[in-house]
Design a protein around this motif. Structure first.
Motif, mmCIF file in Angstrom:
data_model
loop_
_atom_site.group_PDB
_atom_site.id
_atom_site.type_symbol
_atom_site.label_atom_id
_atom_site.label_comp_id
_atom_site.label_asym_id
_atom_site.label_seq_id
_atom_site.Cartn_x
_atom_site.Cartn_y
_atom_site.Cartn_z
ATOM 1 N N ILE A 12 44.937 42.407 38.199
ATOM 2 C CA ILE A 12 44.778 41.119 37.529
ATOM 3 C C ILE A 12 45.235 41.275 36.085
ATOM 4 C CG2 ILE A 12 43.113 39.361 36.776
ATOM 5 C CD1 ILE A 12 41.355 40.273 39.165
ATOM 6 N N VAL A 13 45.979 40.301 35.588
ATOM 7 C CA VAL A 13 46.385 40.300 34.183
ATOM 8 C C VAL A 13 45.824 39.054 33.523
ATOM 9 C CG1 VAL A 13 48.318 40.165 32.573
ATOM 10 C CG2 VAL A 13 48.474 41.647 34.569
ATOM 11 N N ASP A 33 48.195 40.700 26.584
ATOM 12 C CA ASP A 33 47.771 40.747 27.974
ATOM 13 C C ASP A 33 46.800 41.905 28.176
ATOM 14 O OD1 ASP A 33 49.631 38.755 28.329
ATOM 15 O OD2 ASP A 33 50.995 39.952 29.548
ATOM 16 N N VAL A 34 45.871 41.721 29.105
ATOM 17 C CA VAL A 34 44.963 42.791 29.516
ATOM 18 C C VAL A 34 45.145 42.964 31.016
ATOM 19 C CG1 VAL A 34 42.567 43.538 29.714
ATOM 20 C CG2 VAL A 34 43.281 42.251 27.711
ATOM 21 N N CYS A 53 50.794 41.396 40.706
ATOM 22 C CA CYS A 53 49.518 41.095 40.052
ATOM 23 C C CYS A 53 49.205 39.599 40.079
ATOM 24 C CB CYS A 53 49.512 41.598 38.610
ATOM 25 S SG CYS A 53 50.611 40.694 37.503
ATOM 26 N N ARG A 54 47.937 39.298 39.947
ATOM 27 C CA ARG A 54 47.476 37.921 39.792
ATOM 28 C C ARG A 54 47.373 37.667 38.288
ATOM 29 N NH1 ARG A 54 41.439 36.317 40.639
ATOM 30 N NH2 ARG A 54 41.522 34.318 39.623
ATOM 31 N N VAL A 55 47.990 36.601 37.801
ATOM 32 C CA VAL A 55 47.994 36.297 36.365
ATOM 33 C C VAL A 55 47.030 35.151 36.094
ATOM 34 C CG1 VAL A 55 49.393 35.577 34.396
ATOM 35 C CG2 VAL A 55 50.367 37.096 36.122
#
Length: 66
Positions: A12-13, A33-34, A53-55
């Protein structure tokens, strides 16, 4: 992480948020971003996003560890 929580297999971002470090230095990073992988912070900054990834748009939000 408590035992009763599951960890997402998909990275996840949290994108574009304001990150507060919450340590003694009290650093603040804006518009970064994390990346969260395996339930832990994998990276902070703009180093690119993990494949698949899911943003989550975090612009206008504070992002805090924990």
């Amino acid at each position: 992480m408590p035992d009763n929580q599951t960890v997402s297999p998909t990275p996840i971002v949290l994108a574009g948020g304001t990150v507060l470090s919450m340590d003694g230095a009290a650093n603040v990073w804006r518009g970064v971003d994390v990346a969260i992988e395996g339930g832990r912070i994998g990276a902070i900054g703009s180093r690119g996003r993990p494949a698949g990834c899911r943003v989550v748009d975090a612009s206008g939000c504070f992002v805090l560890p924990g």
